[in-house]
Design a protein around this motif. Sequence first.
Motif, PDB file in Angstrom:
ATOM      1  N   UNK B 125      -4.635  -1.946 -11.475  1.00  0.00           N
ATOM      2  CA  UNK B 125      -3.631  -1.687 -10.440  1.00  0.00           C
ATOM      3  C   UNK B 125      -4.382  -1.463  -9.141  1.00  0.00           C
ATOM      4  N   UNK B 126      -3.654  -1.511  -8.040  1.00  0.00           N
ATOM      5  CA  UNK B 126      -4.283  -1.240  -6.747  1.00  0.00           C
ATOM      6  C   UNK B 126      -4.721   0.232  -6.695  1.00  0.00           C
ATOM      7  N   UNK B 127      -3.943   1.092  -7.336  1.00  0.00           N
ATOM      8  CA  UNK B 127      -4.267   2.516  -7.430  1.00  0.00           C
ATOM      9  C   UNK B 127      -5.639   2.703  -8.087  1.00  0.00           C
ATOM     10  N   UNK B 128      -5.838   1.967  -9.200  1.00  0.00           N
ATOM     11  CA  UNK B 128      -7.098   2.059  -9.939  1.00  0.00           C
ATOM     12  C   UNK B 128      -8.249   1.466  -9.105  1.00  0.00           C
ATOM     13  N   UNK B 129      -7.988   0.385  -8.397  1.00  0.00           N
ATOM     14  CA  UNK B 129      -9.001  -0.215  -7.525  1.00  0.00           C
ATOM     15  C   UNK B 129      -9.448   0.800  -6.476  1.00  0.00           C
ATOM     16  N   UNK B 130      -8.478   1.513  -5.929  1.00  0.00           N
ATOM     17  CA  UNK B 130      -8.750   2.542  -4.932  1.00  0.00           C
ATOM     18  C   UNK B 130      -9.702   3.597  -5.509  1.00  0.00           C
ATOM     19  N   UNK B 131      -9.367   4.065  -6.722  1.00  0.00           N
ATOM     20  CA  UNK B 131     -10.213   5.069  -7.399  1.00  0.00           C
ATOM     21  C   UNK B 131     -11.630   4.560  -7.593  1.00  0.00           C
ATOM     22  N   UNK B 132     -11.728   3.292  -8.054  1.00  0.00           N
ATOM     23  CA  UNK B 132     -13.058   2.747  -8.357  1.00  0.00           C
ATOM     24  C   UNK B 132     -13.902   2.620  -7.095  1.00  0.00           C
ATOM     25  N   UNK B 133     -13.258   2.221  -6.015  1.00  0.00           N
ATOM     26  CA  UNK B 133     -13.991   2.083  -4.761  1.00  0.00           C
ATOM     27  C   UNK B 133     -14.469   3.464  -4.293  1.00  0.00           C
ATOM     28  N   UNK B 146     -12.628   0.169   4.838  1.00  0.00           N
ATOM     29  CA  UNK B 146     -13.242  -1.150   5.012  1.00  0.00           C
ATOM     30  C   UNK B 146     -13.324  -1.872   3.673  1.00  0.00           C
ATOM     31  N   UNK B 147     -13.812  -1.167   2.658  1.00  0.00           N
ATOM     32  CA  UNK B 147     -13.990  -1.793   1.351  1.00  0.00           C
ATOM     33  C   UNK B 147     -12.658  -2.083   0.670  1.00  0.00           C
ATOM     34  N   UNK B 148     -11.735  -1.143   0.833  1.00  0.00           N
ATOM     35  CA  UNK B 148     -10.434  -1.349   0.193  1.00  0.00           C
ATOM     36  C   UNK B 148      -9.699  -2.520   0.839  1.00  0.00           C
ATOM     37  N   UNK B 149      -9.730  -2.602   2.151  1.00  0.00           N
ATOM     38  CA  UNK B 149      -9.067  -3.699   2.848  1.00  0.00           C
ATOM     39  C   UNK B 149      -9.662  -5.038   2.445  1.00  0.00           C
ATOM     40  N   UNK B 150     -10.992  -5.045   2.300  1.00  0.00           N
ATOM     41  CA  UNK B 150     -11.658  -6.284   1.920  1.00  0.00           C
ATOM     42  C   UNK B 150     -11.210  -6.719   0.512  1.00  0.00           C
ATOM     43  N   UNK B 151     -11.200  -5.772  -0.430  1.00  0.00           N
ATOM     44  CA  UNK B 151     -10.741  -6.086  -1.794  1.00  0.00           C
ATOM     45  C   UNK B 151      -9.282  -6.530  -1.772  1.00  0.00           C
ATOM     46  N   UNK B 152      -8.502  -5.851  -0.948  1.00  0.00           N
ATOM     47  CA  UNK B 152      -7.086  -6.163  -0.829  1.00  0.00           C
ATOM     48  C   UNK B 152      -6.881  -7.592  -0.332  1.00  0.00           C
ATOM     49  N   UNK B 153      -7.640  -7.944   0.712  1.00  0.00           N
ATOM     50  CA  UNK B 153      -7.529  -9.304   1.261  1.00  0.00           C
ATOM     51  C   UNK B 153      -7.985 -10.339   0.245  1.00  0.00           C
ATOM     52  N   UNK B 154      -9.069  -9.991  -0.480  1.00  0.00           N
ATOM     53  CA  UNK B 154      -9.646 -10.941  -1.436  1.00  0.00           C
ATOM     54  C   UNK B 154      -8.660 -11.340  -2.537  1.00  0.00           C
TER      55      UNK B 154
END
Lengths: 209, 209
Positions: B125-133, B146-154
């Motif tokens: 989930x995006x929630x989990x991605x946030x935690x991992x970052x 910066x990192x979250x936006x990049x992953x989000x865009x990707x």
Amino acid sequence: MDKKGLLIVISGPSGAGKGTICKELIKQEELWVSVSATTRSPRKGEEDGVNYYFLNKEDFKQKIKEDDFLEYAEVYGNYYGTPKSKVLEKVHNGNNVILEIDIQGALKVKEKYPEGIFVFVLPPSMEELKKRIINRGSETEESFMTRFKSAYREINYVSKYNYAVVNDTVEDAVTKIRNIISAENCRVDRIKESILESKEEFIHEQFYD
Amino acid sequence: MDKKGLLIVISGPSGAGKGTICKELIKQEELWVSVSATTRSPRKGEEDGVNYYFLNKEDFKQKIKEDDFLEYAEVYGNYYGTPKSKVLEKVHNGNNVILEIDIQGALKVKEKYPEGIFVFVLPPSMEELKKRIINRGSETEESFMTRFKSAYREINYVSKYNYAVVNDTVEDAVTKIRNIISAENCRVDRIKESILESKEEFIHEQFYD
């Protein structure tokens, strides 16, 4: 996430063993079996909606006019067909539907519903196909040759299908088809929208609510 | 039957868990792991041909000229790339090759070898991605964003891939990728020639020998 189900079409030449494979497959996977419509009379023990949908010729022809068959054919004066609305309703509600059908039928279904998964079941070898056709009772050399040639020619249609599964053993063939279903559920073409949607929802919650 | 192997490209945004998935996958499936070439110096314990192919800049640039990379990039003054001839030799000899790579790299590989199988690994989930970052050490709000936006865009690049696998659990994700490999081995596009050839051979034996 409103995910559509899959229409899995199991097809192939006569003698390849598609019937046996389907019987085993529905034991192992949650699949809704497509029931054909026919104008022939019910035989003893056959139930309407289970073995077939029994229709009179007038109703069948009306459904043809309304484009309510994925495919149909006339065989010895009776009509047989795959009811479109029944199948697509299940698919749109997220159910996986399985349809066992001969090659001519499968190609017609593909025209109406190209997003189906078309699986061609191959006999383990041409040698084995020969044996099976003999065992099914081709008494004369001539009747055997007719049926063998037909099966032989039909194999060329494999190129119209998405997948080909060699029926070496029923167990292996069923596993391969189950893996195909699993893989198709991961195909980007099928799930792209729901991935992008769930991403947008999250961002909305995080930054705008 | 001279069957080519598959090139399986495992890719996705940073934090999706593609590395863990690949490690488990190669334990379960017979896969040849693609080794990158680099111009950076070997670190202690790193072996040429195992961790990387270590090349000097001149040789690397020569290989670029010879079109011998499926993709390459310059990072902080060093080159990194996926050697084309080594990968394709394995594939042509019938081996399945696995390549773990970021999204930019995967898209370049797809240009050179579109018949590869491109699998996008998604975080659960995006929630989990946030935690991992956050766990990977984004100390400041700014570096996290910066990192979250990049992953989000990707994640938008998922539409360029064949398959998307949600990394809910490593076990499930690995099973799904194994099923994808199994299904791809049944794809008519990949096996049509060998099916039609074996049919012709049989007929030849039966009727002309």
